[in-house]
Design a protein around this motif. Sequence first.
Motif, short mmCIF file in Angstrom:
data_model
loop_
_atom_site.label_atom_id
_atom_site.label_comp_id
_atom_site.label_asym_id
_atom_site.label_seq_id
_atom_site.Cartn_x
_atom_site.Cartn_y
_atom_site.Cartn_z
N PRO A 1 0.79 -1.24 0.00
CA PRO A 1 0.00 0.00 0.00
C PRO A 1 0.82 1.28 0.00
N HIS A 2 1.97 1.29 0.69
CA HIS A 2 2.75 2.53 0.76
C HIS A 2 3.39 2.89 -0.58
N ALA A 3 3.49 1.93 -1.50
CA ALA A 3 4.14 2.18 -2.78
C ALA A 3 3.16 2.50 -3.91
N VAL A 4 1.86 2.37 -3.65
CA VAL A 4 0.87 2.58 -4.71
C VAL A 4 0.90 4.03 -5.21
N ALA A 5 0.85 4.99 -4.30
CA ALA A 5 0.84 6.40 -4.70
C ALA A 5 2.12 6.80 -5.44
N PRO A 6 3.31 6.42 -4.94
CA PRO A 6 4.52 6.78 -5.69
C PRO A 6 4.56 6.20 -7.10
N VAL A 7 4.14 4.95 -7.26
CA VAL A 7 4.18 4.34 -8.60
C VAL A 7 3.13 4.95 -9.51
N ALA A 8 1.94 5.21 -8.98
CA ALA A 8 0.91 5.89 -9.77
C ALA A 8 1.40 7.27 -10.20
N PHE A 9 2.09 7.95 -9.31
CA PHE A 9 2.66 9.27 -9.60
C PHE A 9 3.69 9.16 -10.73
N LEU A 10 4.52 8.12 -10.70
CA LEU A 10 5.50 7.90 -11.77
C LEU A 10 4.84 7.74 -13.12
N PHE A 11 3.77 6.96 -13.19
CA PHE A 11 3.04 6.77 -14.44
C PHE A 11 2.43 8.08 -14.94
N LEU A 12 1.89 8.87 -14.03
CA LEU A 12 1.19 10.09 -14.42
C LEU A 12 2.14 11.22 -14.81
N ARG B 1 8.36 22.47 -15.70
CA ARG B 1 7.04 22.53 -15.08
C ARG B 1 6.14 21.48 -15.73
N VAL B 2 5.58 20.59 -14.92
CA VAL B 2 4.71 19.52 -15.41
C VAL B 2 3.27 19.83 -15.03
N PRO B 3 2.34 19.73 -15.97
CA PRO B 3 0.93 20.01 -15.65
C PRO B 3 0.31 18.93 -14.78
N VAL B 4 -0.64 19.33 -13.97
CA VAL B 4 -1.37 18.40 -13.10
C VAL B 4 -2.73 18.13 -13.72
N ASN B 5 -2.94 16.92 -14.25
CA ASN B 5 -4.24 16.60 -14.83
C ASN B 5 -5.21 16.13 -13.74
N GLU B 6 -6.40 15.73 -14.14
CA GLU B 6 -7.44 15.38 -13.16
C GLU B 6 -7.04 14.18 -12.30
N ASP B 7 -6.46 13.14 -12.93
CA ASP B 7 -6.06 11.95 -12.18
C ASP B 7 -4.97 12.29 -11.16
N LEU B 8 -4.00 13.09 -11.58
CA LEU B 8 -2.91 13.47 -10.69
C LEU B 8 -3.41 14.37 -9.57
N LEU B 9 -4.32 15.28 -9.91
CA LEU B 9 -4.90 16.15 -8.88
C LEU B 9 -5.62 15.34 -7.82
N LEU B 10 -6.42 14.36 -8.25
CA LEU B 10 -7.15 13.51 -7.32
C LEU B 10 -6.20 12.73 -6.43
N LEU B 11 -5.13 12.20 -7.02
CA LEU B 11 -4.13 11.45 -6.24
C LEU B 11 -3.53 12.32 -5.15
N LEU B 12 -3.14 13.54 -5.50
CA LEU B 12 -2.48 14.43 -4.55
C LEU B 12 -3.44 14.92 -3.47
N ARG C 1 -6.07 13.37 -2.33
CA ARG C 1 -6.36 12.26 -1.42
C ARG C 1 -5.23 12.04 -0.40
N MET C 2 -4.04 12.46 -0.75
CA MET C 2 -2.90 12.28 0.14
C MET C 2 -2.85 13.32 1.24
N GLY C 3 -3.64 14.39 1.10
CA GLY C 3 -3.64 15.43 2.12
C GLY C 3 -2.50 16.41 1.93
#
Length: 211
Positions: free
Chosen positions: A22-33, A72-83, A85-87
């Motif tokens: 579980p602790h690695a899900v957000a970092p890997v999803a972030f890498l893909f995005l 500068r990398v844009p933040v799309n909807e999926d990335l915004l939701l990920l971030l 949710r992390m607080g």
Amino acid sequence: PDAPDRVLTTDEEDALLAQLAPHAVAPVAFLFLVGQRKTNCLTVDWRQIDLQGRTINFKVKSKKFAEGRNIRVPVNEDLLLLLVRMGPKKSGPVFTFDPDICPCSYCKRNPGKPIIDIRTTFKAACRRAGIPRDFRIHDIRHTTGSRILALTGDLKAAQDYLAHASIESTLRYAKHATQKKLEVMDKLTQMRDKSHTKVTLFGDTKIIENS
């Protein structure tokens, strides 16, 4: 490093994320995005992220500038939701060990400390997901680059997004674009099937619009 012989499909990406600790899900999803290098992603700080402006600032390696160059990398909807949710915080590492979301020994021993290495859980997740053992974390960047090329057909856009200093680096992903284009076409077919009805008449297929 040279691009690998293959990149992940979206189904393989989903399978990989499902098998991670579980602790690695957000970092890997972030890498893909984000599509940036592993070190840039795992060491990202909340101060680099502007959620209101929908951008993330990175300092990447550069042969021309000893201190690196800013992109500068844009933040799309999926990335915004990920971030979100992390607080979000004003500052501090984005990815930290949290025993409340992950029961692994790493999180129990290092609560609140930054996650700087995910190789062990990544390799284990690849094995469980049926992904070849030679698939590396860096290959996620190749996967993102190949998807950008498949979707846009624009080498310059891919170069800018991935922060390649030269177009030659981006050209390495072109050989994977056909595979990704087929995946895109399959998804387009699925979308079309939802909005049309196929009727076969005398060996020919006729498409009728659904009302």
